[in-house]
Design a protein around this motif. Structure first.
Motif, mmCIF file in Angstrom:
data_model
loop_
_atom_site.group_PDB
_atom_site.id
_atom_site.type_symbol
_atom_site.label_atom_id
_atom_site.label_comp_id
_atom_site.label_asym_id
_atom_site.label_seq_id
_atom_site.Cartn_x
_atom_site.Cartn_y
_atom_site.Cartn_z
ATOM 1 N N ARG A 47 0.841 -1.272 -0.157
ATOM 2 C CA ARG A 47 -0.045 0.068 0.021
ATOM 3 C C ARG A 47 0.848 1.377 0.000
ATOM 4 N NH1 ARG A 47 -4.844 -0.861 2.259
ATOM 5 N NH2 ARG A 47 -4.709 1.006 3.712
ATOM 6 N N THR A 48 2.222 1.071 0.103
ATOM 7 C CA THR A 48 2.948 2.378 0.306
ATOM 8 C C THR A 48 2.960 3.347 -0.980
ATOM 9 O OG1 THR A 48 4.731 1.183 1.573
ATOM 10 C CG2 THR A 48 5.332 3.161 0.415
ATOM 11 N N TRP A 50 0.082 3.942 -2.845
ATOM 12 C CA TRP A 50 -0.996 4.555 -2.763
ATOM 13 C C TRP A 50 -1.392 5.414 -1.448
ATOM 14 C CZ3 TRP A 50 -3.960 4.059 -6.630
ATOM 15 C CH2 TRP A 50 -4.101 3.079 -7.549
ATOM 16 N N LEU A 51 -0.598 5.152 -0.515
ATOM 17 C CA LEU A 51 -0.412 6.240 0.532
ATOM 18 C C LEU A 51 0.385 7.342 0.167
ATOM 19 C CD1 LEU A 51 0.426 3.596 3.747
ATOM 20 C CD2 LEU A 51 -1.752 5.177 3.255
ATOM 21 N N ALA A 54 -1.792 9.532 -1.933
ATOM 22 C CA ALA A 54 -2.735 10.107 -1.098
ATOM 23 C C ALA A 54 -2.235 11.480 -0.416
ATOM 24 C CB ALA A 54 -3.655 9.150 -0.424
ATOM 25 N N GLY A 55 -1.173 11.042 0.230
ATOM 26 C CA GLY A 55 -0.338 12.338 0.876
ATOM 27 C C GLY A 55 0.014 13.211 0.028
ATOM 28 N N LEU A 204 -6.637 9.496 2.113
ATOM 29 C CA LEU A 204 -5.512 8.916 3.158
ATOM 30 C C LEU A 204 -6.018 8.548 4.313
ATOM 31 C CD1 LEU A 204 -2.522 9.115 3.578
ATOM 32 C CD2 LEU A 204 -2.652 11.312 4.450
ATOM 33 N N LEU A 207 -7.531 4.915 3.622
ATOM 34 C CA LEU A 207 -6.218 3.919 3.297
ATOM 35 C C LEU A 207 -5.546 3.634 4.779
ATOM 36 C CD1 LEU A 207 -4.633 5.469 0.314
ATOM 37 C CD2 LEU A 207 -5.500 3.267 0.296
ATOM 38 N N LEU A 208 -5.482 4.517 5.653
ATOM 39 C CA LEU A 208 -4.891 4.171 6.976
ATOM 40 C C LEU A 208 -5.915 3.404 7.712
ATOM 41 C CD1 LEU A 208 -3.187 7.806 8.073
ATOM 42 C CD2 LEU A 208 -2.039 5.561 7.183
ATOM 43 N N GLY A 211 -6.165 -0.258 6.678
ATOM 44 C CA GLY A 211 -4.922 -1.036 6.637
ATOM 45 C C GLY A 211 -4.559 -2.073 7.697
#
Length: 211
Positions: A47-48, A50-51, A54-55, A204, A207-208, A211
């Motif tokens: 997922r890195t 995508w994170l 999003a960030g 974000l 996703l968090l 996770g």
């Protein structure tokens, strides 16, 4: 007073004020964000990427809002203030005062106050200007300098932000009674900045949370 009307575009006669230091800082931050995102997409796993994306969707509009977006457009009839998340258009007739203390501010006749983000106050430059003024007074204690002295030299003894505010105050006072400079303030939110920033924050958070 908030109005849905679109602010008038700047004209060639408008004086435009921006913060070069702020824009330079914004360029550095955007470069750093781009480097982080590219590195995360190329080398990241799971997922890195995508994170990181999003960030970036959240961070880029915020950085642009606080560094590249702020500007002040001073025309003969009105002043247009483009702050990070709002654009304020004030006819000179609605302006009561323009001041600079720890920040640059403009006051309207109805008591409202708006900050001029594009004209930051530097206490270091203000202290340097004060030292130049003190040195000039020491060199010429009785004020015997010729009236034909270079005006640019006198302006060099004033901090840049204070000189800009003085120029805007003089323009406001000169044009306050002009028929073309009357009207109500107009305020518009910068949805082009807010929308992607909110979308990035929501993405974000999702996703968090998942996770």
């Amino acid at each position: 007073m908030t109005s849905p009307q679109q602010p008038e575009p700047s004209t060639d006669s408008d004086r435009v004020f921006r913060s070069p230091a702020g824009m330079a800082g914004g360029a550095v931050l955007l470069g750093l964000i781009a480097w982080i995102v590219v590195d995360a997409v190329v080398r990241g796993e799971g997922r890195t990427p995508w994170l990181a994306l999003a960030g970036a969707l959240l961070a880029v509009p915020v950085v642009v809002a606080f560094t590249f977006r702020p500007a002040v457009f001073a025309g003969e009839d009105r002043i247009r203030i483009r702050n990070p998340f709002r654009t304020i258009v004030l006819p000179w007739g609605s302006v009561a005062d323009v001041r600079a203390s720890y920040s640059s501010e403009i006051f309207t006749q109805d008591g409202s106050k708006y900050q001029l983000w594009a004209i930051p106050v530097s206490l270091r430059k203000r202290k340097a200007a004060a030292r130049r003024q003190a040195q000039a007074a020491y060199d010429d204690p009785h004020g015997t300098t010729s009236v034909h002295a270079d005006v640019s030299d006198a302006k060099s003894r004033i901090a840049p932000a204070d000189q800009t505010i003085a120029d805007l105050r003089e323009l406001a006072e000169r044009r306050s009674s002009a028929a073309e400079a009357q009207g109500a303030p107009q305020i518009r939110w910068a949805y082009e900045v807010l929308a992607p920033a909110v979308a990035g924050a929501v993405l974000l958070a999702v996703l968090l949370a998942t996770g």
